[in-house]
Design a protein around this motif. Sequence first.
Motif, mmCIF file in Angstrom:
data_model
loop_
_atom_site.group_PDB
_atom_site.id
_atom_site.type_symbol
_atom_site.label_atom_id
_atom_site.label_comp_id
_atom_site.label_asym_id
_atom_site.label_seq_id
_atom_site.Cartn_x
_atom_site.Cartn_y
_atom_site.Cartn_z
ATOM 1 N N PRO A 34 -40.912 47.071 16.227
ATOM 2 C CA PRO A 34 -40.502 48.408 16.649
ATOM 3 C C PRO A 34 -40.894 48.724 18.093
ATOM 4 N N VAL A 35 -39.926 49.242 18.844
ATOM 5 C CA VAL A 35 -40.162 49.601 20.240
ATOM 6 C C VAL A 35 -39.582 50.989 20.492
ATOM 7 N N LEU A 36 -40.390 51.834 21.131
ATOM 8 C CA LEU A 36 -39.928 53.137 21.572
ATOM 9 C C LEU A 36 -39.744 53.026 23.081
ATOM 10 N N LEU A 37 -38.496 53.047 23.515
ATOM 11 C CA LEU A 37 -38.166 52.886 24.928
ATOM 12 C C LEU A 37 -37.972 54.267 25.525
ATOM 13 N N CYS A 38 -38.842 54.655 26.468
ATOM 14 C CA CYS A 38 -38.799 56.014 27.025
ATOM 15 C C CYS A 38 -38.471 55.969 28.508
ATOM 16 N N SER A 39 -37.399 56.669 28.876
ATOM 17 C CA SER A 39 -36.932 56.631 30.260
ATOM 18 C C SER A 39 -36.806 58.029 30.859
ATOM 19 N N ASN A 40 -36.880 58.073 32.188
ATOM 20 C CA ASN A 40 -36.532 59.330 32.876
ATOM 21 C C ASN A 40 -35.026 59.533 32.731
ATOM 22 N N HIS A 41 -34.550 60.740 33.052
ATOM 23 C CA HIS A 41 -33.135 61.058 32.803
ATOM 24 C C HIS A 41 -32.546 61.749 34.034
ATOM 25 N N LEU A 94 -35.416 63.577 13.166
ATOM 26 C CA LEU A 94 -36.775 63.014 13.174
ATOM 27 C C LEU A 94 -36.881 61.906 12.129
ATOM 28 N N ARG A 95 -36.341 62.166 10.944
ATOM 29 C CA ARG A 95 -36.381 61.165 9.870
ATOM 30 C C ARG A 95 -35.609 59.908 10.267
ATOM 31 N N THR A 96 -34.424 60.108 10.867
ATOM 32 C CA THR A 96 -33.606 58.963 11.282
ATOM 33 C C THR A 96 -34.334 58.137 12.326
ATOM 34 N N ALA A 97 -34.958 58.813 13.303
ATOM 35 C CA ALA A 97 -35.674 58.107 14.376
ATOM 36 C C ALA A 97 -36.839 57.285 13.809
ATOM 37 N N ILE A 98 -37.577 57.888 12.891
ATOM 38 C CA ILE A 98 -38.716 57.172 12.292
ATOM 39 C C ILE A 98 -38.217 55.976 11.477
ATOM 40 N N GLU A 103 -37.905 50.223 10.594
ATOM 41 C CA GLU A 103 -37.114 49.028 10.287
ATOM 42 C C GLU A 103 -37.236 47.964 11.384
ATOM 43 N N GLY A 104 -38.117 48.219 12.357
ATOM 44 C CA GLY A 104 -38.383 47.220 13.398
ATOM 45 C C GLY A 104 -37.389 47.198 14.543
ATOM 46 N N ASN A 105 -36.662 48.314 14.713
ATOM 47 C CA ASN A 105 -35.658 48.375 15.782
ATOM 48 C C ASN A 105 -36.199 49.014 17.054
ATOM 49 N N LEU A 106 -35.302 49.093 18.061
ATOM 50 C CA LEU A 106 -35.665 49.706 19.336
ATOM 51 C C LEU A 106 -34.972 51.064 19.432
ATOM 52 N N PHE A 130 -44.854 62.142 19.337
ATOM 53 C CA PHE A 130 -44.812 62.205 17.878
ATOM 54 C C PHE A 130 -44.364 60.856 17.302
ATOM 55 N N PHE A 131 -43.263 60.287 17.848
ATOM 56 C CA PHE A 131 -42.768 59.000 17.339
ATOM 57 C C PHE A 131 -43.751 57.865 17.627
ATOM 58 N N ALA A 132 -44.394 57.919 18.794
ATOM 59 C CA ALA A 132 -45.360 56.871 19.163
ATOM 60 C C ALA A 132 -46.554 56.879 18.215
ATOM 61 N N LEU A 133 -46.953 58.073 17.780
ATOM 62 C CA LEU A 133 -48.131 58.194 16.915
ATOM 63 C C LEU A 133 -47.809 57.992 15.437
ATOM 64 N N ARG A 134 -46.590 58.337 15.019
ATOM 65 C CA ARG A 134 -46.235 58.289 13.602
ATOM 66 C C ARG A 134 -45.711 56.934 13.127
ATOM 67 N N THR A 135 -45.521 55.994 14.061
ATOM 68 C CA THR A 135 -45.004 54.670 13.693
ATOM 69 C C THR A 135 -45.879 53.613 14.354
ATOM 70 N N ASP A 136 -45.604 52.348 14.063
ATOM 71 C CA ASP A 136 -46.373 51.259 14.685
ATOM 72 C C ASP A 136 -45.705 50.757 15.961
ATOM 73 N N ALA A 137 -44.754 51.515 16.488
ATOM 74 C CA ALA A 137 -44.002 51.061 17.663
ATOM 75 C C ALA A 137 -44.888 50.975 18.903
ATOM 76 N N VAL A 138 -44.580 49.982 19.748
ATOM 77 C CA VAL A 138 -45.169 49.984 21.094
ATOM 78 C C VAL A 138 -44.212 50.802 21.953
ATOM 79 N N VAL A 139 -44.732 51.370 23.019
ATOM 80 C CA VAL A 139 -43.909 52.182 23.907
ATOM 81 C C VAL A 139 -43.630 51.400 25.184
ATOM 82 N N VAL A 140 -42.352 51.280 25.532
ATOM 83 C CA VAL A 140 -41.992 50.641 26.796
ATOM 84 C C VAL A 140 -41.456 51.733 27.721
ATOM 85 N N PRO A 141 -42.200 52.006 28.828
ATOM 86 C CA PRO A 141 -41.703 53.009 29.769
ATOM 87 C C PRO A 141 -40.587 52.413 30.622
ATOM 88 N N CYS A 142 -39.660 53.257 31.037
ATOM 89 C CA CYS A 142 -38.531 52.792 31.848
ATOM 90 C C CYS A 142 -38.277 53.799 32.959
#
Length: 193
Positions: A34-41, A94-98, A103-106, A130-142
């Motif tokens: 699992p990866v949480l990819l966070c980018s500026n917009h 929120l449920r869908t994102a978690i 499921e190990g996705n990005l 919230f997503f970073a803390l509630r799951t085992d995902a690593v966070v990749v900044p972008c």
Amino acid sequence: MTFYSFAKFIVSVILKPLYRINVIGEENIPKEGPVLLCSNHIDNLDPPVVGITSPRTVHFMAKEEVFHVPVLKTILPKLHAFPVKRGMSDREALRTAIKVLKEGNLLGLFPEGTRSKTGELQKGLAGAGFFALRTDAVVVPCAIIGPYKAFQPLKVVYGKPIDFAEYRKEKVSAEEATLIIMNSIKELLEKNK
């Protein structure tokens, strides 16, 4: 070939030469898990640009309004995008994102919640933390470094993954976790201007 791969190919053929996209650090995106990819917009084209430069399939949370546009409402789900109601707590989103992360996705997110009118990084919303803390995902900044002008270089920089295991143990708040994420995006923006 899946619809996602086909769309990614077509969009790459158009956007990569048009904006002379230069990708830095794509090896920082873990190949699995699992990866949480966070980018500026900074532009409406940010989601497709992240989509074509990420080596993995990106599941995007997108504002609900775009799912009411006739062509987009058919295409977006095939591109693994799902709607979120802005300005309120959308439990379904929120449920869908978690679920995507469990499921190990990005999951691709723009923590600012909306495009920056000035191009400057805005305050991040607590959802990212919230997503970073509630799951085992690593966070990749972008960091997407514009401008989006034809034939002028556009940079997409992926930073090193941040492991939130310690922060989970310390029980930091979602706001504090978001601040950690936003600071890492800010660092990438400053280093790669």
